[in-house]
Motif scaffolding. Structure first.
Motif, PDB file in Angstrom:
ATOM      1  N   GLY A 255       0.799  -0.878  -0.049  1.00 43.97           N
ATOM      2  CA  GLY A 255      -0.144  -0.071   0.115  1.00 43.97           C
ATOM      3  C   GLY A 255       1.013   1.029   0.234  1.00 43.97           C
ATOM      4  O   GLY A 255       0.686   2.177  -0.427  1.00 43.97           O
ATOM      5  N   THR A 256       2.135   1.255   0.759  1.00 45.34           N
ATOM      6  CA  THR A 256       3.163   2.362   0.811  1.00 45.34           C
ATOM      7  C   THR A 256       4.164   1.613   0.436  1.00 45.34           C
ATOM      8  O   THR A 256       4.551   0.345   1.423  1.00 45.34           O
ATOM      9  CB  THR A 256       2.585   2.505   1.514  1.00 45.34           C
ATOM     10  N   PRO A 257       5.520   2.802   0.440  1.00 43.89           N
ATOM     11  CA  PRO A 257       6.575   1.893   0.558  1.00 43.89           C
ATOM     12  C   PRO A 257       7.270   1.385   1.839  1.00 43.89           C
ATOM     13  O   PRO A 257       6.790   1.747   2.603  1.00 43.89           O
ATOM     14  CB  PRO A 257       7.313   3.727  -0.213  1.00 43.89           C
ATOM     15  N   VAL A 258       8.154   0.475   1.872  1.00 42.61           N
ATOM     16  CA  VAL A 258       8.103   0.407   3.042  1.00 42.61           C
ATOM     17  C   VAL A 258      10.152   0.463   2.947  1.00 42.61           C
ATOM     18  O   VAL A 258      11.024   0.263   1.749  1.00 42.61           O
ATOM     19  CB  VAL A 258       8.615  -1.429   3.209  1.00 42.61           C
ATOM     20  N   PRO A 259      10.275   1.457   3.732  1.00 43.13           N
ATOM     21  CA  PRO A 259      11.846   2.155   3.868  1.00 43.13           C
ATOM     22  C   PRO A 259      12.510   1.580   3.835  1.00 43.13           C
ATOM     23  O   PRO A 259      13.560   1.772   3.024  1.00 43.13           O
ATOM     24  CB  PRO A 259      11.374   3.495   4.667  1.00 43.13           C
ATOM     25  N   GLY A 260      13.142   0.152   4.307  1.00 40.97           N
ATOM     26  CA  GLY A 260      13.958  -0.552   4.698  1.00 40.97           C
ATOM     27  C   GLY A 260      13.767  -1.733   5.298  1.00 40.97           C
ATOM     28  O   GLY A 260      12.711  -1.757   6.426  1.00 40.97           O
ATOM     29  N   PHE A 261      14.118  -2.723   5.211  1.00 38.94           N
ATOM     30  CA  PHE A 261      13.881  -4.495   6.035  1.00 38.94           C
ATOM     31  C   PHE A 261      15.323  -4.727   5.113  1.00 38.94           C
ATOM     32  O   PHE A 261      16.164  -5.206   5.096  1.00 38.94           O
ATOM     33  CB  PHE A 261      12.739  -4.492   5.050  1.00 38.94           C
ATOM     34  N   GLU A 262      15.407  -6.529   6.196  1.00 38.22           N
ATOM     35  CA  GLU A 262      16.226  -7.580   5.584  1.00 38.22           C
ATOM     36  C   GLU A 262      15.151  -8.438   5.539  1.00 38.22           C
ATOM     37  O   GLU A 262      14.187  -9.069   6.501  1.00 38.22           O
ATOM     38  CB  GLU A 262      16.933  -7.429   7.139  1.00 38.22           C
ATOM     39  N   ILE A 263      15.690  -9.476   4.668  1.00 33.53           N
ATOM     40  CA  ILE A 263      15.351 -10.784   4.086  1.00 33.53           C
ATOM     41  C   ILE A 263      16.359 -12.135   5.203  1.00 33.53           C
ATOM     42  O   ILE A 263      17.206 -11.683   4.153  1.00 33.53           O
ATOM     43  CB  ILE A 263      15.244 -10.801   3.298  1.00 33.53           C
TER      44      ILE A 263
END
Length: 433
Positions: free
Chosen positions: A49-57
């Motif tokens: 729905g909205t951009p995800v600023p940062g994450f880790e997989i």
């Protein structure tokens, strides 16, 4: 004892095939381009729905990391507030206490067995099982002040929770929230005579080497049982892999939970007859502190999932022995739920179940692993049923046939019909006594 003839015939067939197993094989790394494209797309607002600023997989197969990347405004193993993914950690802790039987504690114990103030009409019927599956009748309020009060004890928090009348008859309704789990945490303290944070450290965090995982909300005396943990992708993945591995930590071989405890934890504790008062997943498929059979939007369901309000989540694909962790606290779970299902589908395309050596291709090397593991270890277990048998060979054969279509692959000749039949019958081979 008269030996059954099938094992000998099976051994003959494998011996005939043995020269094929050691032919040179082309190898290739897993092609995770689709998964990476989905992740990069999430930064730009695609499939969310909205951009995800940062994450880790972080992705594990058979406990081995096969993908670990950081995207956007995030850093490797940055601690994140896991929010309601804490529920799964706490569910495991309660199963550990039930395993040891401290103070008579079990899922079917009643809160009133340990908390005298709960020995009142309605409240006395609440079990630990209900408290950890959102069916206790206690209102599902995640924002209640008592969950954030630092200067009280968990035992005092339980007494405060009891002051509000039940919203539903215990066992009748699914109402997602953390108050009932807070009360169950107090019951665990009474049963064991130890503080909740010490129980968590001794039974879960320390044995699993989760050095970057701890309760940060609300306080050491009143930890938020259902939402107060901070953790990292690596720590949380190791915890979930313990559950995927039947309660045993693969890194050390130490058993954390009994097989029965893991099975009970990951078994649905609710039923279709219980109406949903509120649920972030729009269903009531819930085990002990963990969602079950979720993420069906883009592919097959995952058997178990922990999910937090700000997007941190981790799931187990038991059939393929996969553990996936999406670490962030910069979004919200509803924003990334469909994305996670799409990522699951992309992972299944990239990671064949019979790629036992995790080199990205199903070939003769994998068949050799299956041969060695047959009837002895889980190394050739393609269907995650805990044994290496003929059913796993059939999966290898199917996936190898698909891989053999690639011109870069060296083909392994198909086994004869009699060999295939015998291999398929392997699960039923027994010695006559």
């Amino acid at each position: 004892m008269i030996p059954h003839p099938l094992p000998r015939l099976l051994a003959v067939c494998i011996a005939i095939m043995a020269p094929m197993l050691h032919a040179p094989q082309a190898t290739a790394a897993h092609d995770f381009s689709a998964l990476t494209a989905l992740a990069n797309g999430a930064l730009a607002g695609q499939h969310v729905g909205t951009p995800v600023p940062g994450f880790e997989i972080r992705l594990l197969k058979h406990g081995v990391p096969i993908y670990h990347q950081v995207f956007g405004a995030w850093s490797l193993n940055r601690p994140a507030n896991v929010d309601s993914s804490t529920k799964t950690l706490s569910g495991a802790l309660l199963m550990s206490i039930a395993d040891s039987g401290n103070g008579g504690f079990s899922l079917d114990s009643h809160l009133a067995d340990f908390l005298p103030e709960y020995n009142a009409p309605g409240f006395r019927d609440i079990t630990i099982r209900q408290a950890f599956s959102h069916t206790s009748g206690i209102a599902g309020d995640e924002q209640a002040l008592v969950l954030y009060q630092k200067n009280i004890t968990l035992r005092q928090a339980a007494a405060i929770i009891k002051q509000t009348p039940l919203a539903f008859t215990p066992g009748s309704t699914f109402s997602y929230g953390g108050l009932s789990m807070q009360a169950a945490g107090a019951a665990a303290e009474v049963a064991t005579g130890e503080r909740y944070i010490d129980l968590f450290a001794e039974r879960i965090a320390e044995p699993l080497g989760m050095t970057n995982t701890s309760f940060v909300i609300a306080s050491d005396t009143n930890p938020r049982v259902a939402g107060g943990v901070e953790s990292t992708a690596s720590d949380y993945s190791r915890f979930m892999d313990m559950l995927a591995n039947d309660g045993v930590d693969r890194a050390t071989g130490v058993r954390i939970l009994s097989s029965a405890a893991v099975n009970e934890m990951l078994t649905r504790q609710t039923n279709d007859g219980q109406p949903v008062n509120n649920s972030p997943a729009d269903n009531n498929y819930y085990g002990v502190g963990v969602w079950v059979n979720q993420l069906v939007q883009a592919g097959p369901p995952v058997e178990a999932m922990a999910a937090g309000a700000r997007g941190f989540h981790s799931w187990i694909d038991q059939k393929n022995d996969l553990v996936f962790t999406f670490a962030t606290d910069l979004s919200h779970f509803a924003n990334v739920e469909v994305l996670s299902s799409m990522m699951h589908a992309a992972i299944l395309d990239a990671v064949p179940a019979a790629d036992f050596d995790l080199d990205g291709t199903v070939d003769g090397n994998d068949l050799a692993i299956w041969q060695t593991a047959f009837g002895a270890t889980r190394a050739g277990d393609a269907n995650a049923d805990g044994v290496t048998d003929g059913a796993d060979f059939l999966i290898w054969q199917r996936e190898h046939a698909n891989a053999a279509a690639s011109p870069s692959s060296l083909s392994v000749p198909e086994p004869t019909g009699i060999a295939l039949a015998l291999l398929a019958m392997a699960p039923f081979v027994r010695c006559r006594r």
